[in-house]
Design a protein around this motif. Structure first.
Motif, PDB file in Angstrom:
ATOM      1  N   TRP A  22       4.507  -0.492   9.390  1.00 16.35           N
ATOM      2  CA  TRP A  22       4.903   0.331   7.691  1.00 16.35           C
ATOM      3  C   TRP A  22       5.201  -1.280   7.861  1.00 16.35           C
ATOM      4  O   TRP A  22       4.764  -1.609   6.146  1.00 16.35           O
ATOM      5  CB  TRP A  22       5.712   0.927   7.867  1.00 16.35           C
ATOM      6  N   THR A  23       6.008  -1.827   7.550  1.00 14.73           N
ATOM      7  CA  THR A  23       6.293  -3.667   6.618  1.00 14.73           C
ATOM      8  C   THR A  23       5.363  -4.221   6.491  1.00 14.73           C
ATOM      9  O   THR A  23       5.234  -4.767   5.565  1.00 14.73           O
ATOM     10  CB  THR A  23       7.584  -3.731   7.449  1.00 14.73           C
ATOM     11  N   VAL A  24       4.619  -4.306   7.926  1.00 11.78           N
ATOM     12  CA  VAL A  24       2.911  -5.210   7.900  1.00 11.78           C
ATOM     13  C   VAL A  24       2.582  -4.382   6.543  1.00 11.78           C
ATOM     14  O   VAL A  24       1.453  -5.064   5.991  1.00 11.78           O
ATOM     15  CB  VAL A  24       2.874  -5.406   9.426  1.00 11.78           C
ATOM     16  N   GLY A  25       2.651  -2.667   6.595  1.00  9.90           N
ATOM     17  CA  GLY A  25       1.420  -2.378   5.712  1.00  9.90           C
ATOM     18  C   GLY A  25       2.321  -2.616   3.910  1.00  9.90           C
ATOM     19  O   GLY A  25       1.202  -3.211   3.542  1.00  9.90           O
ATOM     20  N   TRP A  26       3.328  -2.310   4.124  1.00  8.98           N
ATOM     21  CA  TRP A  26       3.232  -2.667   2.758  1.00  8.98           C
ATOM     22  C   TRP A  26       3.419  -4.478   1.993  1.00  8.98           C
ATOM     23  O   TRP A  26       3.258  -4.382   1.391  1.00  8.98           O
ATOM     24  CB  TRP A  26       4.828  -2.286   2.837  1.00  8.98           C
ATOM     25  N   ALA A  27       3.682  -5.171   3.498  1.00  8.40           N
ATOM     26  CA  ALA A  27       3.253  -6.929   2.673  1.00  8.40           C
ATOM     27  C   ALA A  27       1.972  -6.802   2.082  1.00  8.40           C
ATOM     28  O   ALA A  27       2.129  -7.538   1.818  1.00  8.40           O
ATOM     29  CB  ALA A  27       4.057  -7.385   4.128  1.00  8.40           C
ATOM     30  N   LEU A  51       2.305   8.848   7.065  1.00 10.12           N
ATOM     31  CA  LEU A  51       3.098   7.251   6.455  1.00 10.12           C
ATOM     32  C   LEU A  51       3.223   7.763   4.822  1.00 10.12           C
ATOM     33  O   LEU A  51       3.657   6.889   4.191  1.00 10.12           O
ATOM     34  CB  LEU A  51       2.591   5.930   7.098  1.00 10.12           C
ATOM     35  N   LEU A  52       1.797   7.824   3.727  1.00 15.06           N
ATOM     36  CA  LEU A  52       1.460   8.239   2.515  1.00 15.06           C
ATOM     37  C   LEU A  52       1.284   9.207   2.694  1.00 15.06           C
ATOM     38  O   LEU A  52       0.631  10.326   3.948  1.00 15.06           O
ATOM     39  CB  LEU A  52       0.889   7.095   2.359  1.00 15.06           C
ATOM     40  N   PRO A  53       1.165  10.273   1.699  1.00 15.87           N
ATOM     41  CA  PRO A  53       0.804  11.902   0.940  1.00 15.87           C
ATOM     42  C   PRO A  53      -0.465  12.122   1.411  1.00 15.87           C
ATOM     43  O   PRO A  53      -0.929  10.522   0.718  1.00 15.87           O
ATOM     44  CB  PRO A  53       1.270  11.397  -0.450  1.00 15.87           C
ATOM     45  N   PHE A  67      -6.000   3.636   2.836  1.00 15.59           N
ATOM     46  CA  PHE A  67      -6.359   4.850   3.335  1.00 15.59           C
ATOM     47  C   PHE A  67      -5.398   4.891   5.227  1.00 15.59           C
ATOM     48  O   PHE A  67      -5.579   6.268   5.258  1.00 15.59           O
ATOM     49  CB  PHE A  67      -7.788   4.569   3.893  1.00 15.59           C
ATOM     50  N   VAL A  68      -5.632   3.883   5.572  1.00 21.26           N
ATOM     51  CA  VAL A  68      -4.464   4.658   7.398  1.00 21.26           C
ATOM     52  C   VAL A  68      -3.576   5.305   6.897  1.00 21.26           C
ATOM     53  O   VAL A  68      -3.143   5.282   8.331  1.00 21.26           O
ATOM     54  CB  VAL A  68      -5.577   2.818   7.806  1.00 21.26           C
ATOM     55  N   MET A  69      -3.157   4.204   6.709  1.00 25.96           N
ATOM     56  CA  MET A  69      -1.447   4.768   6.374  1.00 25.96           C
ATOM     57  C   MET A  69      -1.310   6.304   6.094  1.00 25.96           C
ATOM     58  O   MET A  69      -0.983   6.627   6.408  1.00 25.96           O
ATOM     59  CB  MET A  69      -0.567   3.607   5.321  1.00 25.96           C
ATOM     60  N   SER A  70      -1.512   6.143   5.369  1.00 25.09           N
ATOM     61  CA  SER A  70      -2.612   7.780   4.363  1.00 25.09           C
ATOM     62  C   SER A  70      -2.724   8.701   5.360  1.00 25.09           C
ATOM     63  O   SER A  70      -1.709   9.840   5.716  1.00 25.09           O
ATOM     64  CB  SER A  70      -2.655   7.962   3.215  1.00 25.09           C
ATOM     65  N   LEU A 111      11.167   0.235   2.560  1.00 25.16           N
ATOM     66  CA  LEU A 111      12.063   1.313   3.734  1.00 25.16           C
ATOM     67  C   LEU A 111      12.698   2.313   2.727  1.00 25.16           C
ATOM     68  O   LEU A 111      12.752   3.189   3.806  1.00 25.16           O
ATOM     69  CB  LEU A 111      13.030   0.008   3.712  1.00 25.16           C
ATOM     70  N   LEU A 112      12.836   2.401   1.341  1.00 23.08           N
ATOM     71  CA  LEU A 112      14.168   3.475   1.086  1.00 23.08           C
ATOM     72  C   LEU A 112      12.622   4.198   0.918  1.00 23.08           C
ATOM     73  O   LEU A 112      12.791   5.658   1.249  1.00 23.08           O
ATOM     74  CB  LEU A 112      13.758   2.694  -0.672  1.00 23.08           C
ATOM     75  N   VAL A 113      10.512   3.837   1.104  1.00 19.73           N
ATOM     76  CA  VAL A 113       9.943   4.866   1.055  1.00 19.73           C
ATOM     77  C   VAL A 113      10.178   5.517   2.327  1.00 19.73           C
ATOM     78  O   VAL A 113       9.567   6.685   2.960  1.00 19.73           O
ATOM     79  CB  VAL A 113       8.999   4.310   0.402  1.00 19.73           C
ATOM     80  N   TYR A 114      10.058   4.058   3.413  1.00 20.02           N
ATOM     81  CA  TYR A 114      10.066   4.631   4.389  1.00 20.02           C
ATOM     82  C   TYR A 114      10.882   5.990   5.340  1.00 20.02           C
ATOM     83  O   TYR A 114      10.318   6.810   5.320  1.00 20.02           O
ATOM     84  CB  TYR A 114      10.088   3.134   5.771  1.00 20.02           C
ATOM     85  N   PHE A 115      11.775   5.316   4.799  1.00 20.28           N
ATOM     86  CA  PHE A 115      12.825   6.783   5.535  1.00 20.28           C
ATOM     87  C   PHE A 115      13.624   7.719   4.496  1.00 20.28           C
ATOM     88  O   PHE A 115      13.322   8.589   5.125  1.00 20.28           O
ATOM     89  CB  PHE A 115      14.564   4.921   5.824  1.00 20.28           C
ATOM     90  N   GLY A 116      12.686   7.145   2.759  1.00 23.21           N
ATOM     91  CA  GLY A 116      12.951   8.518   2.321  1.00 23.21           C
ATOM     92  C   GLY A 116      11.389   9.654   2.722  1.00 23.21           C
ATOM     93  O   GLY A 116      11.872  10.881   2.556  1.00 23.21           O
ATOM     94  N   TYR A 117      10.701   9.497   2.402  1.00 24.60           N
ATOM     95  CA  TYR A 117       9.053  10.155   3.162  1.00 24.60           C
ATOM     96  C   TYR A 117       8.848   9.880   4.631  1.00 24.60           C
ATOM     97  O   TYR A 117       8.453  10.859   5.199  1.00 24.60           O
ATOM     98  CB  TYR A 117       8.109   9.133   1.917  1.00 24.60           C
TER      99      TYR A 117
END
Length: 521
Positions: free
Chosen positions: A102-107, A376-378, A369-372, A486-492
């Protein structure tokens, strides 16, 4: 902590369906790499790099190229082993688990979306300077041609309207399904290479060329200091942006004949060619009109993209300086009496850079697209438009963010932000390579990196080295952006992850239907 490592067998189920033919040789790979690498950075960042390092910009290209070589070799093995969508995000998911993935995708958002903004700003300079000014005699008002902090004497600007418009136009094209034609792209690559070759020839043989203009060679030193972004190393951290694209060569490993031999030749050959090419371009630009940075009262160069530098560039004494130009290479040729080719150089950049913006925004939407699809994303973000067959929602969101950043931020700062994300992603690829060597040593690798336990740590060290030599603002952007992530990850994301719910996805088709399979214990 539950690391949630995605089973590699499930990921590779995608690759096994592709039946890729091995048709590419070493020379073809090298040409492919040159086409991917040359363009954005050398057209856009020459001025910003010179302000950081002066003539030491030549050394900066060598330093950045060396880090890219070791990173490229790590990419080669892991991309051949996991040839599916998602790039460093997918590699991390299969090795170190969901959290770090997730941190890599976010970066990667900092790499692709912010890089697209930087290219949009670079395109704007050529559009305003060559297309409108030189050909039509139209001068955009300063408040419409640059953001509030833009480089090049445009202090007091309000918005970079051309950058905003080109980013939104490219986004619209991606939404309706327009993609690059291979033939058109080949023509654009040829235009870039020919234009830069002629530039080198004209500048290095010009009567204006003088070795004296390289003195002092390192006005800000080799190391400008941690967090300053100055000196040859600081410039290397910025113009690292000029090499992004080489990883496209590594992803072609599955389609390469004799990959053990041809992949390193293609990767290292293209990087060495581009490094030499970049050094010659920098030498030609600096040797003809000079490239010394504009110094502050303390003897330290003003930061590239700063208000202080913009004010200096607005003064008549510095108006023609290389470090103040928004279209550096075209500007150099005009200054030495080749206005006609300077305009042609501007046209080459004007034509070629939108295709780079398109690729970068597309790459960003692909990661989203892959993360969704992984939960990990809506899921709504990965909705495919019934007519256009594109992920229109995430493309629109990405494009608007890119356009806003391009409208208000200068190219040098944007490139530094993009490099922060890129360097983190490259470092994690090297980490993933070592983890998979330990966890899955028997897995088939069509390209096996000899000396991985030396090269991968060198990649990690090189990425950290360049990162800490970015300006302090760019250094802080990555952890600041990471905290939001991190807020997005642990919150959603943590609670909605498909892998966390025992489901693994194996389909890798942006227009295909989702196919899920349960994890087998």
């Amino acid at each position: 902590m539950d690391w949630r490592v995605k089973p590699l067998d499930a990921i590779l189920a995608t690759a096994e369906k592709k039946s890729l033919k091995r048709t590419l040789g070493a020379f073809q790979l090298m040409l492919f790499g040159i086409g991917c690498i040359i363009g954005t950075g050398i057209f856009v960042l020459t001025a910003a790099g010179a302000q950081k390092a002066g003539p030491g910009l030549m050394l900066a290209f060598v330093i950045a190229g060396a880090v890219c070589v070791v990173a490229a070799l790590c990419y080669a093995e892991i991309a051949a082993m996991i040839p599916v969508a998602g790039s460093a995000y997918t590699y991390s998911y299969a090795s170190v688990g969901e959290f770090l993935a997730w941190t890599v995708g976010w970066a990667l958002i900092l790499e692709y979306a912010v890089a697209a903004s930087a290219v949009s700003v670079g395109w704007s300079g050529y559009f305003s300077g060559t297309f409108l000014n030189e050909f039509f005699g139209v001068h955009l008002p300063p408040w419409l041609a640059a953001g509030p902090l833009a480089l090049g004497g445009e202090a007091g600007g309000f918005i970079n309207l051309p950058a905003l418009v080109i980013a939104l136009l490219v986004t619209w094209l991606l939404m309706i399904g327009t993609s690059e034609s291979a033939k058109v792209n080949a023509i654009l690559v040829a235009i870039k290479v020919v234009a830069l070759t002629v530039f080198v020839g004209l500048t290095l043989t010009s009567p204006d060329f003088s070795p004296e203009k390289f003195n002092p060679f390192l006005p800000a030193g080799v190391f400008g200091g941690i967090g300053t972004g100055l000196g040859a190393v600081g410039a290397a951290a910025t113009i690292f942006f000029a090499y992004v694209g080489f990883d496209a060569v590594s992803t072609a490993a599955e389609e390469t004949k004799n990959p053990q031999r041809n992949v390193p030749i293609g990767l290292i050959g293209s990087l060495l060619f581009c490094t030499v090419f970049y050094v010659l371009v920098a030498a030609g630009a600096i040797g003809t009109i000079g490239g010394q940075p504009i110094m502050g009262p303390n003897g330290i160069p003003f930061p590239a993209g700063s208000e202080e530098l913009a004010r200096q560039c607005a003064m008549p004494a510095h108006a023609q300086a290389l470090v103040c130009s928004k279209e550096a290479l075209a500007h150099v040729l005009r200054e030495i009496g080749f206005s006609w080719f300077g305009n042609a150089m501007g046209v080459a950049a004007f034509l070629a850079l939108p295709s780079v913006i398109l690729v970068l925004i597309f790459a960003q939407t692909r990661i989203f697209f892959v993360m969704s699809r992984d939960g990990l994303l809506p899921k709504k973000l990965s909705t495919i438009h019934p007519k256009w067959r594109t992920p229109h929602i995430m493309t629109a969101i990405t494009g608007v963010v890119v356009a806003i950043a391009a409208a208000f931020l200068p190219v040098g700062i944007l490139a530094d932000y993009a490099n922060a994300g890129t360097l983190y992603a490259f470092m994690m690829v090297a980490v993933a390579l070592l983890v998979l060597r330990v966890k899955d040593p028997q897995r088939k690798r069509s390209f096996f990196l000899k000396g991985a336990w030396v090269i991968a740590p060198l990649t990690i060290a090189g990425c950290i080295f360049l990162y800490v030599n970015l300006p302090i603002e760019a250094i802080l952007v990555l952890p600041g952006w990471g905290i939001i992530g991190l807020l997005v990850y642990f919150g959603y994301s943590y609670h909605r992850s498909h892998l966390g719910r025992g489901i693994v996805e194996v389909v890798d088709d942006i227009e295909g239907d989702e196919a899920m399979v349960p994890i087998k214990d």
